[in-house]
Design an enzyme around this catalytic site. Structure first.
Site, PDB file in Angstrom:
ATOM      1  N   LYS A 184       9.081  26.052 -35.943  1.00  0.00           N
ATOM      2  CA  LYS A 184       8.650  26.629 -37.217  1.00  0.00           C
ATOM      3  C   LYS A 184       8.791  28.142 -37.141  1.00  0.00           C
ATOM      4  CE  LYS A 184       4.929  28.275 -38.694  1.00  0.00           C
ATOM      5  NZ  LYS A 184       5.588  29.378 -39.438  1.00  0.00           N
ATOM      6  N   GLU A 260       2.826  33.859 -26.064  1.00  0.00           N
ATOM      7  CA  GLU A 260       3.345  35.234 -25.978  1.00  0.00           C
ATOM      8  C   GLU A 260       2.673  35.993 -27.113  1.00  0.00           C
ATOM      9  OE1 GLU A 260       5.243  36.407 -23.673  1.00  0.00           O
ATOM     10  OE2 GLU A 260       6.023  34.597 -22.733  1.00  0.00           O
ATOM     11  N   CYS A 294       6.284  43.609 -29.777  1.00  0.00           N
ATOM     12  CA  CYS A 294       5.087  43.415 -28.954  1.00  0.00           C
ATOM     13  C   CYS A 294       5.149  44.355 -27.750  1.00  0.00           C
ATOM     14  CB  CYS A 294       5.000  41.975 -28.490  1.00  0.00           C
ATOM     15  SG  CYS A 294       6.519  41.447 -27.688  1.00  0.00           S
ATOM     16  N   GLU A 391      -2.775  47.242 -32.191  1.00  0.00           N
ATOM     17  CA  GLU A 391      -1.309  47.332 -32.222  1.00  0.00           C
ATOM     18  C   GLU A 391      -0.905  48.054 -33.503  1.00  0.00           C
ATOM     19  OE1 GLU A 391      -0.066  43.176 -32.081  1.00  0.00           O
ATOM     20  OE2 GLU A 391       1.556  43.765 -30.757  1.00  0.00           O
TER      21      GLU A 391
END
Ligand code: NAD
Length: 490
Positions: A184, A260, A294, A391
């Site tokens: 997906k 992850e 990331c 982040e």
């Protein structure tokens, strides 16, 4: 770049689901629009899968598993290798597609095709070698046989920021190991995965081995698949909060999981660093993918004696960056993925400035169309600022000064994340101490990018579980069986 080439390419992308080798619409013909973030225009309508479509994809992956698992490793490897070759032939189309649906500059999209493709080649090479072992037990009373087996049907969920590489980094090791999958992709950038699924078909992959579902009903569709007793593995790349939720959903079935997740990478510059290298590394570690990686450096932790010079040099470089639609020549900074990403960069920067930081260049969203944010440098960021904790996921380079090595280590490790760190020093001993002391799964020592298909990619702490790529990557999709046989001489 001609508009007709863009529209021809977009029209050629399947806009249906891939289930059991059949491209079919979602139940009830539901669709969802995909936008170009540089213009805000709708570029394609794709299928919007229901819970039932997800179940059908799971049925297909379960049905295809026994024969794919029994397919010789060499045959699986050859399909992966053919997919690698086809990807090289079609690399301009895949790169353009990523630029159109995600916004990254075309040159970077080409780089992602090279990186993403390597997982196909690497795992085609690894699969025949992922063997067990045989030997006598220490007592000499028997023989121990250790064998490797595919874990079973897998559910793979990928994010929007690297539409090709996040898919190949999971699909290639899964197929190499003999697993079947339902994938997906993110609803914001599904076209690249659909295109890649066509490549796998053309490479000769049997029906049902890879099934693709695209949906806006992400939670319910995923929950149903995750609770299916035939599913044996969940592999997710995305944000930490969603990863935590998925781990909870995976617990009742005791699923194998790979996670992850998010990062908050420190980029440490010591006063003994080669500043040319450090500035070069900073530009890559921060502005690649418009800061939406990331692995993006989130906090530039710079020794006080060189902080002024480092700030001046990166500011000059950032002032020279060209913003625009990724298809235009020479563009280095494309749009952010959506309005929320622009608001986040603005809010984090506002908080840092309110607490005493100084913007040396950039600092604002760019007026529409598209969701652009100026590449920005913000210096003297104060402890406690949100930008050091969250982040940023945008083109904002935040600088914090430090005094000595212990101070640098303390600041760098002051986060619940632990994906990657970057260290710039010309001292070998200091570099080695940093390898020991920084709590991250990966480190760039005097380099600003670490990713490689042959390396184990993954994080410590809340940045995740498991590794993708390297010799480790295939073992995420294999399970071990130990068999004891009786002493053949008894
Ligand atoms: P996200 O967590 O919002 O979404 C990732 C994927 O999960 C998408 O496909 C999304 O549709 C799906 N998803 C969202 N909610 C879900 C739910 N309740 N159940 C099942 N699936 C769900 O992340 P994003 O915004 O797409 O990506 C950015 C994040 O991904 C950042 O945190 C970034 O650091 C992280 N990331 C990590 C890596 C890595 O390798 N560690 C690589 C790329 C991105």
């Amino acid at each position: 770049m001609t508009a007709s080439r863009e529209s021809e390419l977009l029209a050629s992308i399947p806009n249906t689901l891939l289930i059991d080798g059949e491209w079919r619409p979602a139940a009830g013909g539901r669709t969802v629009a995909v936008n170009d973030p540089a213009t805000g225009d709708v570029i394609r309508e794709i299928a919007d899968a229901s819970v039932g479509d997800g179940e059908a994809a799971m049925d297909a992956a379960a049905a295809a598993f026994p024969s794919w698992a029994a397919t010789p490793a060499r045959e699986r490897a050859e399909i992966l290798r053919r997919a690698f070759d086809l990807l090289q032939e079609r690399k301009e189309d895949v790169a353009l597609l990523m630029t159109l649906e995600m916004g990254k500059p075309l040159a970077e999209a080409r780089g992602e095709v090279a990186y993403g493709g390597e997982f196909l080649r690497w795992f085609s090479e690894v699969t025949a070698h992922a063997q067990g072992r045989y030997g006598a037990n220490p007592e000499g009373t028997g023989r121990m046989i250790v064998t490797q087996h595919p874990v079973g049907p897998c559910y793979l969920i990928t994010p929007w920021n690297f539409p090709l590489a996040m898919a190949t980094r999971k699909i290639a090791p899964a197929l190499a190991a003999g697993c079947t999958v339902v994938i997906k992709p993110a609803t914001l950038t599904p076209l690249t995965t659909l295109f890649f699924a066509k490549i796998l078909e053309d490479a000769g992959l049997p029906a049902g081995v890879v099934n693709v579902i695209t949906t806006t009903d992400t939670g319910p569709v995923s929950e149903r698949i995750i609770s299916d007793p035939r599913l044996r593995k969940l592999s997710f790349t995305g944000s930490t909060p969603v990863g935590v939720k998925l781990l909870q959903q995976a617990a009742p079935g005791v699923l194998r999981t790979s996670m992850e997740l998010g990062g908050n990478a420190p980029f440490v510059v010591f006063d003994d660093a080669d500043l040319d290298k450090a500035v070069e590394g900073a530009m890559l570690a921060k502005f690649r993918n418009i800061g939406q990686a990331c692995t993006a450096a989130n906090r530039f932790i710079v020794q006080r004696s060189v902080v002024e010079e480092f700030t001046r040099r990166v500011t000059e470089r950032v002032q020279g960056l060209k913003i625009g639609r990724g298809t235009e020549d020479g563009v280095q900074i494309g749009p952010l993925i959506d309005d929320r990403a622009v608001d986040k960069a603005k809010t984090l920067l506002g908080d840092a400035v309110e607490r005493g930081a100084t913007v040396t260049t950039g600092g604002s969203p760019v007026d529409g169309p598209g969701t652009f944010f100026e590449p920005t440098v913000v210096a003297d960021v104060q402890p406690g600022s949100d930008i050091l904790r969250e982040e940023i996921f945008g083109p904002v380079l935040a600088i914090v000064p430090f005094d000595d090595e212990d101070d640098a280590v303390r600041i760098a490790n002051d986060t619940e994340y632990g994906l990657v760190s970057y260290v710039f020093t010309e001292s070998l001993a200091r570099g080695q101490r940093m390898i020991d002391k920084l709590e991250t799964g990966m480190m760039g020592l005097n380099v600003g990018v670490v990713s490689n298909a042959a390396a184990p990619f993954g994080g410590w702490k809340q940045s995740g579980l498991g590794r993708e790529g390297g010799d480790e990557g295939i073992h995420e999709y294999l399970q071990t069986k130990y068999t004891l046989t009786a002493n053949p001489y008894a």
